[in-house]
Design a protein around this motif. Structure first.
Motif, PDB file in Angstrom:
ATOM      1  N   THR A 110      33.951  36.778  46.340  1.00  0.00           N
ATOM      2  CA  THR A 110      35.030  37.383  45.566  1.00  0.00           C
ATOM      3  C   THR A 110      35.906  36.285  44.964  1.00  0.00           C
ATOM      4  N   GLY A 111      36.636  36.643  43.924  1.00  0.00           N
ATOM      5  CA  GLY A 111      37.536  35.679  43.307  1.00  0.00           C
ATOM      6  C   GLY A 111      38.043  36.174  41.972  1.00  0.00           C
TER       7      GLY A 111
ATOM      8  N   ASP B  77      35.435  41.939  43.171  1.00  0.00           N
ATOM      9  CA  ASP B  77      35.711  42.418  44.526  1.00  0.00           C
ATOM     10  C   ASP B  77      34.472  42.328  45.412  1.00  0.00           C
ATOM     11  N   SER B  78      34.622  42.739  46.660  1.00  0.00           N
ATOM     12  CA  SER B  78      33.517  42.636  47.628  1.00  0.00           C
ATOM     13  C   SER B  78      32.360  43.574  47.304  1.00  0.00           C
ATOM     14  N   ASN B  79      32.566  44.531  46.417  1.00  0.00           N
ATOM     15  CA  ASN B  79      31.484  45.422  45.974  1.00  0.00           C
ATOM     16  C   ASN B  79      30.740  44.861  44.764  1.00  0.00           C
ATOM     17  N   LYS B  80      31.043  43.595  44.416  1.00  0.00           N
ATOM     18  CA  LYS B  80      30.417  42.904  43.287  1.00  0.00           C
ATOM     19  C   LYS B  80      30.797  43.539  41.949  1.00  0.00           C
ATOM     20  N   THR B  81      31.964  44.157  41.893  1.00  0.00           N
ATOM     21  CA  THR B  81      32.463  44.814  40.686  1.00  0.00           C
ATOM     22  C   THR B  81      33.618  43.998  40.113  1.00  0.00           C
ATOM     23  N   TRP B  82      33.644  43.864  38.799  1.00  0.00           N
ATOM     24  CA  TRP B  82      34.720  43.138  38.122  1.00  0.00           C
ATOM     25  C   TRP B  82      35.773  44.136  37.642  1.00  0.00           C
ATOM     26  N   HIS B  83      37.044  43.812  37.880  1.00  0.00           N
ATOM     27  CA  HIS B  83      38.183  44.601  37.408  1.00  0.00           C
ATOM     28  C   HIS B  83      39.046  43.699  36.544  1.00  0.00           C
ATOM     29  N   CYS B  84      39.680  44.280  35.563  1.00  0.00           N
ATOM     30  CA  CYS B  84      40.471  43.503  34.618  1.00  0.00           C
ATOM     31  C   CYS B  84      41.944  43.904  34.688  1.00  0.00           C
ATOM     32  N   THR B  85      42.828  42.906  34.778  1.00  0.00           N
ATOM     33  CA  THR B  85      44.269  43.124  34.680  1.00  0.00           C
ATOM     34  C   THR B  85      44.837  42.081  33.721  1.00  0.00           C
TER      35      THR B  85
ATOM     36  N   GLU C 150      23.962  30.142  44.878  1.00  0.00           N
ATOM     37  CA  GLU C 150      24.659  29.450  45.961  1.00  0.00           C
ATOM     38  C   GLU C 150      25.184  30.368  47.058  1.00  0.00           C
ATOM     39  N   GLY C 151      25.300  31.669  46.770  1.00  0.00           N
ATOM     40  CA  GLY C 151      25.774  32.619  47.770  1.00  0.00           C
ATOM     41  C   GLY C 151      27.283  32.715  47.901  1.00  0.00           C
ATOM     42  N   LEU C 152      28.018  31.943  47.126  1.00  0.00           N
ATOM     43  CA  LEU C 152      29.478  31.937  47.196  1.00  0.00           C
ATOM     44  C   LEU C 152      30.079  31.915  45.795  1.00  0.00           C
TER      45      LEU C 152
END
Length: 149
Positions: free
Chosen positions: A97-98, A121-129, A63-65
């Motif tokens: 992103t989301g 994030d906008s770099n298509k990387t997932w971060h965990c908190t 879907e691109g989003l």
């Protein structure tokens, strides 16, 4: 000449010493066992998160989003009643992103509604908190709570 039979067994003092030693060992090892139980339960949550990250990635590819809450509800899997995960949702969607939020049920070492948030994030990387103690979180997650126990 009569012989008295010898009494065999442990004295009360010997039994008390053994019980004291066992109590000390149990009190030292209990926090470690609790931490390991919590970590094991978080593996289940992490596996569900990974599965849902893949669903989000597939959705973005098609879907691109990043999916909206309504769109995510249509693609997410149904949770079992016996899982540690209370709910899985998305928030703060913007283009690709989301956030993917894993809310947890109360369990050993976990408070009701603590969560693990995966941020794309906008770099298509997932971060965990997370708001869970760092000493039980997966290595790739950062705790918002600190090192308190």
């Amino acid at each position: 000449m009569s012989h008295k039979p010898f009494a065999h067994g442990f004295t009360l003092l010997e039994l008390m010493v053994v019980i004291a030693i066992i109590s000390i060992l149990a009190s030292v090892s209990a926090p470690t066992f609790t931490r390991q139980i919590t970590k094991a339960k978080l593996v289940e949550a992490q596996n569900l998160a990974t599965q849902h990250q893949s669903l989000v990635e597939e959705y973005i590819l098609l879907e691109g989003l990043f999916p909206t809450t309504t769109e995510f509800d249509q693609i997410k899997t149904t949770l079992n009643d016996d899982t540690i995960v209370k709910s899985i949702s998305v928030s703060q969607q913007n283009d690709d992103t989301g956030h993917l939020i894993i809310a947890l049920k109360k369990s050993t070492g976990i408070k009701e509604n603590q969560n693990i948030t995966y941020i794309r994030d906008s770099n298509k990387t997932w971060h965990c908190t997370s708001d869970i103690n760092q000493n039980v979180l997966p290595q790739q997650c950062d705790s918002l709570e600190g090192e308190e126990e």
